[in-house]
Scaffold this motif. Structure first.
Motif, PDB file in Angstrom:
ATOM      1  N   UNK D 126       0.809  -1.211   0.000  1.00  0.00           N
ATOM      2  CA  UNK D 126       0.000   0.000   0.000  1.00  0.00           C
ATOM      3  C   UNK D 126       0.842   1.261   0.000  1.00  0.00           C
ATOM      4  N   UNK D 127       1.594   1.442  -1.055  1.00  0.00           N
ATOM      5  CA  UNK D 127       2.263   2.722  -1.250  1.00  0.00           C
ATOM      6  C   UNK D 127       1.958   3.169  -2.669  1.00  0.00           C
ATOM      7  N   UNK D 128       2.034   4.491  -2.883  1.00  0.00           N
ATOM      8  CA  UNK D 128       1.731   5.023  -4.212  1.00  0.00           C
ATOM      9  C   UNK D 128       2.697   4.460  -5.237  1.00  0.00           C
ATOM     10  N   UNK D 129       3.989   4.365  -4.777  1.00  0.00           N
ATOM     11  CA  UNK D 129       5.007   3.887  -5.688  1.00  0.00           C
ATOM     12  C   UNK D 129       4.657   2.484  -6.176  1.00  0.00           C
ATOM     13  N   UNK D 130       4.304   1.618  -5.235  1.00  0.00           N
ATOM     14  CA  UNK D 130       3.994   0.237  -5.592  1.00  0.00           C
ATOM     15  C   UNK D 130       2.765   0.186  -6.499  1.00  0.00           C
ATOM     16  N   UNK D 131       1.736   0.939  -6.130  1.00  0.00           N
ATOM     17  CA  UNK D 131       0.504   0.897  -6.910  1.00  0.00           C
ATOM     18  C   UNK D 131       0.738   1.458  -8.307  1.00  0.00           C
ATOM     19  N   UNK D 132       1.588   2.470  -8.394  1.00  0.00           N
ATOM     20  CA  UNK D 132       1.803   3.091  -9.701  1.00  0.00           C
ATOM     21  C   UNK D 132       2.525   2.133 -10.636  1.00  0.00           C
ATOM     22  N   UNK D 133       3.213   1.143 -10.057  1.00  0.00           N
ATOM     23  CA  UNK D 133       3.936   0.206 -10.911  1.00  0.00           C
ATOM     24  C   UNK D 133       3.065  -0.951 -11.367  1.00  0.00           C
ATOM     25  N   UNK D 134       1.841  -1.010 -10.842  1.00  0.00           N
ATOM     26  CA  UNK D 134       0.935  -2.061 -11.286  1.00  0.00           C
ATOM     27  C   UNK D 134      -0.130  -1.414 -12.154  1.00  0.00           C
ATOM     28  N   UNK D 135      -0.051  -1.680 -13.469  1.00  0.00           N
ATOM     29  CA  UNK D 135      -1.046  -1.146 -14.380  1.00  0.00           C
ATOM     30  C   UNK D 135      -1.222   0.366 -14.219  1.00  0.00           C
ATOM     31  N   UNK D 136      -0.117   1.013 -13.888  1.00  0.00           N
ATOM     32  CA  UNK D 136      -0.101   2.467 -13.802  1.00  0.00           C
ATOM     33  C   UNK D 136      -1.071   3.028 -12.762  1.00  0.00           C
ATOM     34  N   UNK D 137      -1.385   2.243 -11.778  1.00  0.00           N
ATOM     35  CA  UNK D 137      -2.217   2.753 -10.693  1.00  0.00           C
ATOM     36  C   UNK D 137      -3.670   2.404 -10.887  1.00  0.00           C
ATOM     37  N   UNK D 138      -4.428   2.408  -9.801  1.00  0.00           N
ATOM     38  CA  UNK D 138      -5.817   1.947  -9.876  1.00  0.00           C
ATOM     39  C   UNK D 138      -6.796   2.961 -10.440  1.00  0.00           C
ATOM     40  N   UNK D 139      -6.408   4.208 -10.590  1.00  0.00           N
ATOM     41  CA  UNK D 139      -7.377   5.187 -11.074  1.00  0.00           C
ATOM     42  C   UNK D 139      -7.406   5.219 -12.598  1.00  0.00           C
ATOM     43  N   UNK D 140      -8.544   5.523 -13.112  1.00  0.00           N
ATOM     44  CA  UNK D 140      -8.686   5.536 -14.568  1.00  0.00           C
ATOM     45  C   UNK D 140      -7.795   6.587 -15.192  1.00  0.00           C
ATOM     46  N   UNK D 141      -7.673   7.730 -14.524  1.00  0.00           N
ATOM     47  CA  UNK D 141      -6.807   8.775 -15.045  1.00  0.00           C
ATOM     48  C   UNK D 141      -5.385   8.427 -14.651  1.00  0.00           C
ATOM     49  N   UNK D 142      -4.530   8.256 -15.643  1.00  0.00           N
ATOM     50  CA  UNK D 142      -3.194   7.810 -15.297  1.00  0.00           C
ATOM     51  C   UNK D 142      -2.351   8.954 -14.741  1.00  0.00           C
ATOM     52  N   UNK D 143      -2.927  10.139 -14.622  1.00  0.00           N
ATOM     53  CA  UNK D 143      -2.186  11.248 -14.011  1.00  0.00           C
ATOM     54  C   UNK D 143      -2.630  11.492 -12.573  1.00  0.00           C
ATOM     55  N   UNK D 144      -3.624  10.727 -12.156  1.00  0.00           N
ATOM     56  CA  UNK D 144      -4.271  11.070 -10.887  1.00  0.00           C
ATOM     57  C   UNK D 144      -3.439  10.665  -9.681  1.00  0.00           C
ATOM     58  N   UNK D 145      -3.687  11.386  -8.617  1.00  0.00           N
ATOM     59  CA  UNK D 145      -3.089  11.047  -7.331  1.00  0.00           C
ATOM     60  C   UNK D 145      -3.599   9.669  -6.902  1.00  0.00           C
ATOM     61  N   UNK D 146      -2.660   8.817  -6.460  1.00  0.00           N
ATOM     62  CA  UNK D 146      -3.057   7.455  -6.091  1.00  0.00           C
ATOM     63  C   UNK D 146      -3.644   7.427  -4.687  1.00  0.00           C
ATOM     64  N   UNK D 147      -3.128   8.275  -3.843  1.00  0.00           N
ATOM     65  CA  UNK D 147      -3.770   8.452  -2.550  1.00  0.00           C
ATOM     66  C   UNK D 147      -3.368   7.488  -1.449  1.00  0.00           C
ATOM     67  N   UNK D 148      -2.191   6.850  -1.559  1.00  0.00           N
ATOM     68  CA  UNK D 148      -1.720   6.028  -0.449  1.00  0.00           C
ATOM     69  C   UNK D 148      -0.836   6.842   0.508  1.00  0.00           C
TER      70      UNK D 148
END
Lengths: 196, 307, 180, 346, 203, 439
Positions: D126-148
């Protein structure tokens, strides 16, 4: 004789470890046991100084203090002064002959003056009437025992960096308890060699 | 598209299905063998000791975690294993309250203060035992003979103090004095082999431990078979020296661990003040484990020799 | 003033003052310290030689022997120190001995550092009293002649052996049945 | 006897003192190690957070570099002007460079839980870095804040908190502009800007307007309304997203008012307003002529009036006024972030 | 006012044993019985106070380059004085405290207070600080020794406290007990301190 | 003894869902999205603009730089967009979107080349580059670059990676069964291009029928040997394959060519053969569409750029509620969330797991059981690396060789504490790379 020396060394490393059983050198034990490199550096520097001190204490005791009857009241003052100047001297010499060595453990040298393991070992020599060789063995044993305790603790503490230690216990508290457990383990060595 | 949202995770997306609780309960099952032996030889008292220490261990864990506001993880079975192991290391005649003290110390000082499962530097059960050993020395060294229920000495102290040996079949089956679960070497070996077969125990540690004990004892001119079968060595080698949390990671490190434990065990048994040195040696090697780990980092694939 | 000269002088003055203070306090306390040590020694000698009220210290060969005298100056027995190596360090024992009858009068543990609650029980009456009246010819074998403290065989053995070793020396100096 | 022992001890101690003193004196002369006392003084002056924002290993590392003239006196971004001044004093330097232009980290995304669409259910570290490396993050907008909250964890002064909608909020009072969060954010939704700038485009999505609208209802849709409304040519849509030219922006906040998706933000309630100081105004009409929104009226040689409803607080009139007769006044409180309990206790 | 502050400081906020964790060798070694704890504490307090006063008095005289040797001599002198007097008048205590009386000379508390505090302030403040530190040390090690004595022997200051049925926890007066009791106390004090800090916290 | 490497795991393979299903030609997609960066290295520059008409095989993206390959239209039709689009790698990638005209017309420039014996090594390499061929195993390394080692590296061995150790995936298996001639022809082309005389085809022993099939073709051909390997994951990892086949170890941080080896995927060989035979660049590939969440698992020959959802629909659509869609196999595949993203050159499989089959674990503390250490094919200490990563200790992680991790996932697979070790190490690697760049 060789057996006795062996007993002195094993005694001060394992059976009656200077840190875990005689409670000497606690401050550096708490202070510099965070990282293995520094712990071992400190341990080696202390061992060196301890051995030197043992020799100095032996000569001071047997050729200066005792013959002139100054022992009862000048022992403490003269020992501490000798240790302090010895440490200073060692620092200068090490700096002069090997800057690499100085970088490795020179920073620990000033800390050693107030390490009571040095003073403690020095005081034990006249107390036990050790001869020169035995004094050196004691100094060496104390140093190795100190290094061992420090190294073990540092290894454990490095691992604890990753552990979820309760907040109140972080820092010295957990080190004390771990030292207690270590000391408990070292009690397994009791009776291994005759002491005294 | 919106009726489902796909799950994304980092690869790999497969898992072996192994879990900590499965490992722990397997160990507990393997421990049942020596426990049965203990119950067989020492009767109801042995059974009640096992139950009481296990309960105390599990309860201590739960209370500690509750106090820290952490999730309570007694279901993973690790506290149960600690409690059982501790019981197996106690003399059958020990007062119950002392056994409870041992379990509380094992879990609190041995484990929870370091942050719980996986973080403890020492084997908790052994911490509990050694604590009891130095705290209540007399009751902890009062042994019961399985046959007549009289107090007597363990084979090891008979050997040490009076030079009397005990015959192998007795040692193997377990009708000799000693801790609750350490007397029957045979059942312990079976339990240990089960864990090795399941892959929960690495054979290198028991092998190097037992091997080095046999070797050093032989060098010192004593009977290696007697030393292997007597005392807590088998129990220690199969169940305590193999505790994953407190032993080195690499194979080579495990071998060093085993040999070190062997050397210290023999030293204490032959020269030391205590008749038995298994607990102390394993704990001492536990203390060495971080250092061993540091100096036995395996050579990786393609590691270039220093140029 | 030159700063180096000042360094030397200040340090010297402090050293000298310290020396003076120390010597003075030594002179004040020394007699008491000596007296304390003597009293302690006498105390233990008199304990292990029943009936004695005074002591005399003599050097026989390489042993220091204390002779216990009663008020009339009669020699009630001798005592000597025995040192053994215990579990945690040396054990010093004062042994009272009657050379005429060749048996022990009493023993007292002077100092030891055995495990409290275990080995430290050698200090207790229950243990020490069993040496009373033992003959110098006995072997002092633990568990046979001497009852060991349970869980502290090493400490018990250390005491017994220490007494036996020193006793053997003393017997050579004062043969059994001989004069005091 | 007594005199004798006192004499020997005095003599030996005196000798010892002499030897020691002499030795030390000699040693301090021969082996004098130059430790720079200034380094210690600088360490004292530094904030001591050891945050590493300066790029040196901790505060003492920076202190050493400053004494060696390898780092400027204002190298500590956390300490700001006051620390720089202290260090400058220690170092004896007067030119401390410009430090009044304090930088503050800003969050350039408003796509919180309720605004931005989520395309996938992420599981794992649960870190932004980790989430951003999986399918570019869970948000539809690939520029969006991931929020971890990687930025929250990295902030050395606890200036960032995670709001309920999963977006970080920066306490501008606490922020020291060290930029650690900016470096940490894998989505680069954090940026440092001067504290003088009050208007920010809080969207970085470079997709086409309709695509942005599809994934986030508060993203910039590149409608260019802001471009049109800006009187100072300070905002332009580039790469499908509005960007402010901070050299030109005067914090008039017209674009903020106009933006249909509210992706441009400012502390609108605290917008400045021009107020004419009547005693000073000579009625020269310069202000009225220069006002971009014709908010100032008044006859020649008569005191002018600012229509507060029209004024946008751009401050041009203040600059142009030769008589110093215009003041810029804030509407609301400048800051409301101080803990009310603390404020009360003061 | 400042003086009271300096005095109280050593008792709790900067308690040498529990907060600063310095000079603990003796705190671990001699704390097997409550009497020893008090005696050791008072011995240290004496040395600490005398040295602090002297160092404070001499602070303008001593050149900084030789200050450490000077402090050491001062401390060593007072330590020897305590050593001699204890030997003379409290031989039994002296025997128990043993090597740790001479080791006051290298006790970090003494040198640290001399160097960090006494050498910078006037006599009154130095005295207050030294007394505070010394008494802080004393109560701390008395507490430790009370716990150890109670658990390990069932007595307090030599008087039987626990009932006859009590089995002494021998390990409490063994070295491991010293470390563990110390560790738990430091942890407890941390916990108390954190709680009080939290209560005064703004939010 | 079968040849293999140290470490590794035996995951459930589940290959029997598709290993008996012949390769099926996919229906012509209505629309393709061709990302400009389907390979490692600099993305291509689009050559077309919105409104252009393109034909099958026409180059639409020009390679930029040495480590790059061009992109081609995989259908004929009209370019409707040139813009960043979601792609399987996550996020957006500049892509060319082509709307099919339904005719599937071949580009005029596409012609079969001279026969292999008439081609010079450089001509072969150029053909491979121009055809946009990258490694089809997944990583997408431009093949031509691989085949052009610098002169100081002497390459003596070519290995065809036919191990296909990823569970579920059977694309290579089917290729070996159905088109063994192509694989061998491609291998021969590679041997000629590099001048290497010795080559091996490594196949795991769970595909003995494939061994038989290729053995028939290889028979009598000099310098080509089929090697049967133990079935163990990650046998198809480049380094593990080299170790198993040749006994050599690629030095840490080095490339196979450092030990004189070039490894190519089965599919890559077939693609090269296809270029030689038809002149058609790499515009289609075989993809295994499988998993519990797919109604009709298949081995499909798809056009590059076909949206994933189209592929899934051709396989009967989802069965039950889909939980995970993976591009690639379950061990190293990438989880997808936007199914409008296209299949790319490296899409060896499309694995759909039903929601009920997706097991999610909460990590518990590490018990230092060292299973990860035992299975790591690189002999790393994954648990130690993960701990460093958790504490942001990148320097330490680097000194414990985090960069050597091949991200095979064995450690995470066996971890009884369910710690995402691989993910931790992956994060550490990305931080280490960032730190190195700084220096």
């Amino acid at each position: 004789m060789a057996k006795e020396l062996f007993f002195i060394i094993v005694g001060s490393v394992f059976v009656n470890n200077f840190v875990l059983s005689r409670f000497l050198g606690q401050c550096p034990f708490l202070g510099v046991s965070g990282k293995t490199e520094t712990a071992v550096g400190m341990g080696m520097a202390t061992t060196f100084v301890l051995t030197m001190t043992a020799v100095a204490a032996y000569f001071l005791q047997n050729y200066v203090l005792a013959p002139f009857g100054l022992e009862p009241f000048l022992q403490i003052v003269s020992f501490i002064l000798v240790i302090a100047s010895l440490v200073q001297l060692v620092e200068m010499v090490v700096l002069k002959i090997s800057p690499a060595l100085y970088n490795a453990f020179g920073i620990f040298l000033p800390l050693i003056t107030t390490n009571c393991i040095v003073m403690g070992a020095a005081l034990l020599i006249p107390m036990n009437n050790y001869n020169l060789i035995k004094s050196i063995a004691l100094g060496l044993g104390a140093g190795i025992g100190f290094t061992l305790a420090l190294a073990l603790m540092s290894g454990i503490r490095e691992d604890l960096e990753f552990a979820d230690v309760p907040e109140a216990l972080r820092g010295p508290a957990i080190v004390f308890i771990t030292a207690g457990l270590l000391s408990m383990i070292f009690m397994g060595f009791t009776g291994l060699v005759p002491l005294g | 598209m919106d009726e489902y949202r796909l799950i994304t995770t980092s690869s790999p997306h497969l898992h072996s299905g192994e879990s900590i609780s499965r490992i722990m309960f397997s160990v507990a099952i393997a421990l049942l063998l020596p426990t049965f032996a203990g119950i067989y030889f020492f009767g109801f008292r042995a059974l009640s000791l096992v139950i009481i220490t296990s309960l105390a261990a599990v309860l201590t864990e739960a209370i500690f975690q509750k106090l820290r506001n952490k999730p309570i993880t007694i279901a993973d079975g690790s506290a149960l294993v600690t409690g059982m192991l501790l019981a197996l290391n106690l003399p059958p005649g020990l007062p119950y309250w002392m056994a409870v003290v041992g379990a509380v110390v094992a879990i609190s000082l041995g484990k929870q203060i370091y942050g719980g499962l996986g973080a403890n530097p020492f084997n908790p059960a052994l911490i509990g035992r050694v604590f009891l050993m130095i705290t209540f020395t007399t009751p902890m060294t009062t042994w019961i003979n399985p046959i007549d229920g009289m107090t007597g000495a363990t084979p090891l102290s008979l050997m040490k103090m009076e030079g009397i040996s005990t015959d192998y079949t007795k040692l193997l089956l377990g009708n000799s004095g000693g801790s609750l679960g350490e007397t029957s070497a045979l059942l312990i070996i079976i339990g240990g082999l089960y864990l090795i077969y399941k892959g929960y125990v690495d054979w290198t540690i028991p092998a190097s431990y037992l091997g080095s004990v046999a070797l050093f004892v032989a060098i010192l001119g004593q009977d290696p078979v007697f030393h292997l079968l007597s005392g807590g060595l088998m129990l220690g080698a199969f169940f305590m020296a193999t505790d994953m949390v407190t032993t080195p990671l690499s194979k080579f490190g495990k071998v060093i661990f085993g040999i070190g434990a062997g050397v210290f065990t023999v030293l204490i048994r032959v020269y030391g003040g205590y008749p038995e040195g298994v607990s102390f040696s394993i704990l001492l090697m536990n203390a060495f484990t971080p250092l061993i780990n540091r100096f036995t980092v395996p050579k990786i694939y393609g590691e270039v020799k220093a140029r | 003033m030159n700063q180096y000269a000042r360094m030397i002088i200040v340090l010297m003055i402090i050293s000298i003052a310290s020396g003076a203070v120390l010597a003075l306090s030594y002179e004040i306390t020394n007699p008491t310290i000596q007296e304390q040590a003597r009293q302690k020694l006498e105390q233990s000698v008199l304990t292990v030689i029943p009936g004695a009220t005074k002591m005399e210290e003599i050097q026989k060969e390489d042993m220091i022997v204390y002779i216990g005298l009663d008020d009339e100056g009669n020699k009630k027995g001798i005592s000597f120190e025995a040192t053994g190596s215990g579990f945690n360090g040396p054990i010093e024992i004062m042994v009272g001995y009657n050379p005429i009858e060749g048996n022990l009068l009493a023993i007292e543990i002077l100092s030891m550092s055995e495990t409290p609650g275990l080995g430290a029980k050698i200090k207790e009456e229950a243990f020490t009293s069993q040496f009373k009246g033992k003959s110098s010819e006995e072997e002092f074998a633990v568990k046979e002649d001497v009852q060991a403290i349970s869980g502290a065989t090493i400490s018990s053995t250390a005491v017994a052996n220490a007494i036996k070793t020193s006793l053997d020396k003393i017997v050579k100096i004062y043969p059994v049945g001989g004069d005091l | 006897m007594m005199a004798n022992s006192i004499l020997t001890s005095i003599l030996s101690m005196g000798g010892l003192g002499l030897v020691l003193g002499g030795g030390l004196a000699l040693a301090s002369k021969k082996l004098a190690v130059e430790t720079d006392p200034r380094a210690d003084a600088i360490v004292e002056a530094l904030p001591g957070a050891n945050c590493g924002a300066c790029g040196y290993p901790g505060c003492s590392g920076l202190a050493k570099s400053i004494t060696e003239n390898k780092a400027p006196v204002n190298a500590c971004p956390v300490g700001g002007a006051s620390v720089a001044e202290k260090i400058a004093k220690i170092m004896g330097v007067t030119d401390i460079g410009s430090t009044d232009d304090k930088k503050i980290a800003r969050v350039l995304c408003q796509g919180g839980k309720s605004e931005a669409k989520v395309k996938s259910e992420y599981h794992g570290i649960k870190t932004c870095k980790a989430a951003s490396m999986v399918n570019s993050g869970p948000k539809s907008c690939s520029f969006a804040c991931i929020g971890f909250g990687d930025c929250v964890k990295v902030c050395p002064v606890d200036a960032i908190t995670l709001e309920d909608n999963g977006l970080p909020v920066i306490d501008e009072g606490k922020c020291t502009g060290c930029g650690l969060c900016v470096k940490e954010c894998p989505k680069m939704v954090l940026a440092l800007t001067s504290n003088k700038n009050e208007v920010h485009v809080r969207c970085r999505a470079t997709m086409k307007g309709k695509d942005t609208r599809a994934v986030c209802n508060i993203g910039c849709i590149a409608c260019k309304l802001c471009e049109k409304v800006c009187p100072f040519d300070a905002i332009h849509v580039k790469n499908n997203v509005a960007a402010i030219d901070y050299e030109k922006c005067r914090n008039c906040m017209l674009c903020v008012e106009k933006c249909p998706t509210k992706s441009i933000t400012s502390a609108f309630a605290a917008r400045k307003k021009a107020v004419i100081v009547e005693e000073k105004c000579i009625g020269c009409t310069i202000c009225a002529k220069n006002c971009p929104v014709n908010a100032i009226t008044g006859e020649l040689k008569k005191v002018h009036v600012v229509n507060q409803d029209l004024c946008i607080g751009c401050g041009i009139c203040q600059e142009k006024c030769r008589k110093d007769a215009i003041e810029m006044v804030r509407n609301g409180h400048e800051k409301l972030d101080e803990c009310s309990a603390c404020a009360a206790s003061k | 006012m400042q003086i009271i502050k300096d005095f109280v400081n050593g008792l709790w906020n900067e308690n040498p044993i529990f907060r600063m964790v310095i000079g603990i060798c003796s705190a671990l070694a001699v704390t097997t019985a409550a009497n020893n704890g008090i005696a050791m504490g008072l011995a240290l307090t004496f040395v600490l106070t005398c040295s602090s006063i002297l160092v404070s008095l001499l602070r303008n005289v001593i050149p900084s380059k030789v200050r450490i040797p000077c402090y050491i001599i001062v401390v060593a002198t007072f330590t020897t004085v305590v050593d001699l007097f204890m030997k003379a008048y409290f031989p039994a205590l002296y025997e128990v405290l043993g090597i740790f009386i001479p080791l006051i000379v290298v006790n970090c508390i003494v040198l640290a207070r001399a160097e960090a505090f006494a050498s910078k302030v006037g006599v009154a403040r130095a005295t207050a600080d030294a007394l505070g530190m010394g008494l802080g040390y004393t109560w701390a090690i008395t507490l430790i020794s009370m716990i150890r004595e109670l658990l390990g022997a069932g007595t307090l200051f030599g008087y039987q406290v626990m009932g006859d049925g009590f089995t002494p926890w021998i390990s409490a007066i063994l070295p491991p007990g010293a470390f563990i009791v110390m560790g738990i106390l430091v942890g407890l004090i941390n916990m108390i301190n954190r709680k009080t800090v939290k209560d005064t916290d703004c939010h | 003894m079968l040849k293999t490497f140290k470490g590794g795991i035996h995951p459930p393979y589940n290959k029997n869902l598709t290993n008996f299903k012949p390769i099926e030609k996919a229906i012509l997609p209505k629309k393709v999205i061709i990302p400009m960066g389907m390979h490692i290295g600099a993305p291509c520059e689009p050559l077309v603009k919105v409104g252009d008409t393109v034909k099958k095989g026409q180059k639409i993206g020009e390679a930029k730089g040495f480590v790059s390959v061009p992109a081609h239209a995989s259908i004929s039709g009209k370019v409707t967009a040139v813009e960043p689009r979601p792609w399987p790698g996550g996020g957006l990638m500049m892509s060319v979107v082509i709307e099919s005209d339904g005719k599937d017309e071949l580009f005029e420039g596409v012609k079969p080349s001279k026969s292999l014996s008439d081609l010079s090594p450089d001509e072969i390499k150029n053909l491979i580059r121009e055809a946009g061929i990258t490694g089809l195993g997944g990583a997408g390394f431009p093949t031509q670059v691989k085949l052009s080692p610098p002169p100081e590296k002497s390459v003596d061995t070519i290995i065809v990676n036919a191990a296909e150790c990823e569970p579920y995936i059977t694309a290579d298996h089917r290729l070996l069964l159905e088109r063994p001639d192509d694989v061998v022809l491609g291998l021969e082309a590679i041997m000629k291009a590099t001048g290497v005389k010795r080559s091996f085809i490594g196949i795991e022993n769970n595909k003995l029928d494939a061994v038989e099939s290729i053995q028939k073709v290889v028979q009598g051909k000099e310098g080509i040997e089929v090697v049967i390997l133990a079935t163990k994951y990650p046998q198809g990892g480049e380094k593990q394959l080299i170790k198993a086949v040749t006994g050599r170890e690629v030095p840490s941080g080095g490339l196979p060519m450092d030990v004189g080896v070039i490894v190519n995927n089965t599919g890559t060989c077939a693609a090269i053969a296809n270029v030689l035979k038809t002149g058609l660049p790499l515009i289609e590939r075989i993809t295994t569409v499988t998993g519990s969440g797919i109604r009709e698992p298949k081995n499909l020959l798809i056009r590059i750029g076909t949206p994933l959802i189209d592929i899934i629909e051709q396989c009967g659509g989802f069965k039950g509620r889909p939980g995970k869609v993976l591009m690639g196999g379950p061990m190293m595949g990438l989880a997808q969330s936007q199914l409008e993203a296209p299949a790319i050159k490296g899409t060896s499989g499309l694995l759909v797991l039903e929601k009920a089959d997706v097991r999610l674990y909460e990590p518990s503390p590490c018990i230092r059981c060292a299973r990860c250490v035992d299975v790591c094919p690189i002999n790393l200490l994954p648990t130690t690396l993960a701990k460093f990563a958790e504490k942001n200790m990148w320097v330490e992680a680097e000194s414990y060789h985090a960069m050597d991790c091949i991200e095979c996932g064995c450690c995470s697979f066996v971890c009884p504490a369910h710690i995402p070790l691989t993910q931790h190490i992956r994060i550490a690697k990305s931080h280490i790379i960032a730190l190195r760049k700084k220096k």
